[in-house]
Design a protein around this motif. Structure first.
Motif, PDB file in Angstrom:
ATOM      1  N   SER A   1      -1.832  14.909  -6.932  1.00 53.70           N
ATOM      2  CA  SER A   1      -1.298  13.666  -7.478  1.00 53.70           C
ATOM      3  C   SER A   1       0.147  13.440  -7.041  1.00 53.70           C
ATOM      4  O   SER A   1       0.506  12.337  -6.609  1.00 53.70           O
ATOM      5  N   ILE A   2       0.974  14.481  -7.144  1.00 50.06           N
ATOM      6  CA  ILE A   2       2.387  14.319  -6.767  1.00 50.06           C
ATOM      7  C   ILE A   2       2.513  14.115  -5.255  1.00 50.06           C
ATOM      8  O   ILE A   2       3.378  13.369  -4.800  1.00 50.06           O
ATOM      9  N   ILE A   3       1.648  14.745  -4.478  1.00 54.32           N
ATOM     10  CA  ILE A   3       1.666  14.529  -3.029  1.00 54.32           C
ATOM     11  C   ILE A   3       1.298  13.075  -2.720  1.00 54.32           C
ATOM     12  O   ILE A   3       1.944  12.419  -1.896  1.00 54.32           O
ATOM     13  N   ASP A   4       0.291  12.555  -3.406  1.00 56.65           N
ATOM     14  CA  ASP A   4      -0.118  11.160  -3.197  1.00 56.65           C
ATOM     15  C   ASP A   4       0.977  10.188  -3.617  1.00 56.65           C
ATOM     16  O   ASP A   4       1.202   9.167  -2.957  1.00 56.65           O
ATOM     17  N   LYS A   5       1.662  10.488  -4.726  1.00 57.56           N
ATOM     18  CA  LYS A   5       2.759   9.619  -5.181  1.00 57.56           C
ATOM     19  C   LYS A   5       3.881   9.600  -4.147  1.00 57.56           C
ATOM     20  O   LYS A   5       4.446   8.540  -3.852  1.00 57.56           O
ATOM     21  N   ALA A   6       4.217  10.761  -3.604  1.00 59.38           N
ATOM     22  CA  ALA A   6       5.273  10.833  -2.591  1.00 59.38           C
ATOM     23  C   ALA A   6       4.866  10.060  -1.342  1.00 59.38           C
ATOM     24  O   ALA A   6       5.695   9.377  -0.727  1.00 59.38           O
TER      25      ALA A   6
ATOM     26  N   ASN B   1       0.119  11.372   7.146  1.00 56.08           N
ATOM     27  CA  ASN B   1      -0.456  12.537   7.824  1.00 56.08           C
ATOM     28  C   ASN B   1       0.127  13.837   7.264  1.00 56.08           C
ATOM     29  O   ASN B   1      -0.575  14.834   7.139  1.00 56.08           O
ATOM     30  N   ASN B   2       1.408  13.818   6.933  1.00 57.61           N
ATOM     31  CA  ASN B   2       2.057  14.997   6.355  1.00 57.61           C
ATOM     32  C   ASN B   2       1.437  15.310   4.994  1.00 57.61           C
ATOM     33  O   ASN B   2       1.154  16.471   4.681  1.00 57.61           O
ATOM     34  N   ALA B   3       1.208  14.277   4.201  1.00 59.18           N
ATOM     35  CA  ALA B   3       0.597  14.463   2.883  1.00 59.18           C
ATOM     36  C   ALA B   3      -0.814  15.026   3.027  1.00 59.18           C
ATOM     37  O   ALA B   3      -1.195  15.961   2.315  1.00 59.18           O
ATOM     38  N   ALA B   4      -1.578  14.481   3.957  1.00 56.22           N
ATOM     39  CA  ALA B   4      -2.944  14.960   4.180  1.00 56.22           C
ATOM     40  C   ALA B   4      -2.932  16.410   4.639  1.00 56.22           C
ATOM     41  O   ALA B   4      -3.770  17.214   4.210  1.00 56.22           O
TER      42      ALA B   4
ATOM     43  N   ARG C   1      -4.088  22.076   3.623  1.00 63.75           N
ATOM     44  CA  ARG C   1      -3.691  23.490   3.677  1.00 63.75           C
ATOM     45  C   ARG C   1      -3.784  24.155   2.312  1.00 63.75           C
ATOM     46  O   ARG C   1      -4.170  25.320   2.206  1.00 63.75           O
ATOM     47  N   LEU C   2      -3.405  23.425   1.266  1.00 62.50           N
ATOM     48  CA  LEU C   2      -3.521  23.977  -0.086  1.00 62.50           C
ATOM     49  C   LEU C   2      -4.989  24.219  -0.446  1.00 62.50           C
ATOM     50  O   LEU C   2      -5.336  25.276  -0.984  1.00 62.50           O
ATOM     51  N   ALA C   3      -5.834  23.251  -0.142  1.00 65.24           N
ATOM     52  CA  ALA C   3      -7.256  23.393  -0.445  1.00 65.24           C
ATOM     53  C   ALA C   3      -7.863  24.540   0.353  1.00 65.24           C
ATOM     54  O   ALA C   3      -8.657  25.328  -0.169  1.00 65.24           O
ATOM     55  N   LYS C   4      -7.472  24.643   1.607  1.00 68.14           N
ATOM     56  CA  LYS C   4      -7.991  25.698   2.474  1.00 68.14           C
ATOM     57  C   LYS C   4      -7.567  27.077   1.955  1.00 68.14           C
ATOM     58  O   LYS C   4      -8.367  28.014   1.932  1.00 68.14           O
ATOM     59  N   ALA C   5      -6.315  27.197   1.525  1.00 70.84           N
ATOM     60  CA  ALA C   5      -5.825  28.469   0.992  1.00 70.84           C
ATOM     61  C   ALA C   5      -6.573  28.849  -0.280  1.00 70.84           C
ATOM     62  O   ALA C   5      -6.970  30.012  -0.466  1.00 70.84           O
TER      63      ALA C   5
END
Length: 101
Positions: A56-61, A70-73, A78-82
């Motif tokens: 959510s905070i990534i999407d807001k930014a 692209n940076n947000a995606a 990477r978080l999901a993959k980890a």
């Protein structure tokens, strides 16, 4: 200090924008670091519950043009993959033990 009138206005605008963007950027960094720490420490349940807040905070930014889309995606991916890697590792450890019994 700027001398030209337009440069002075630009400086005022930059100060206001920095003040507006700083809290979002700061919270973004904090939440991403917390999430990575949860993943690294193996707190899978906590990380899974915390993931929507981080996304959510990534999407807001991204929406406020603090991050490029692209940076947000990339961050989300990477978080999901980890998290998925840690979850798979946890299930692989548990699965052989269940088969042995």
């Amino acid at each position: 200090m700027p001398i030209i009138k337009s440069a002075k206005k630009r400086m005022r605008q930059n100060i206001k924008r920095k003040a507006r963007n700083f809290p979002v950027r700061s919270e973004l960094k904090t939440l991403v670091k917390k999430q990575l720490k949860n993943i690294k420490d193996g707190k899978i349940e906590e990380a899974v519950k915390f993931m929507p807040a981080v996304f959510s905070i990534i999407d807001k930014a991204c929406k406020k043009k603090i991050l490029h889309s692209n940076n947000a995606a990339r961050k989300k991916s990477r978080l999901a993959k980890a998290l998925n890697a840690v979850q798979e590792k946890g299930t692989k450890k548990a699965a052989p033990a269940a088969e042995k019994k």
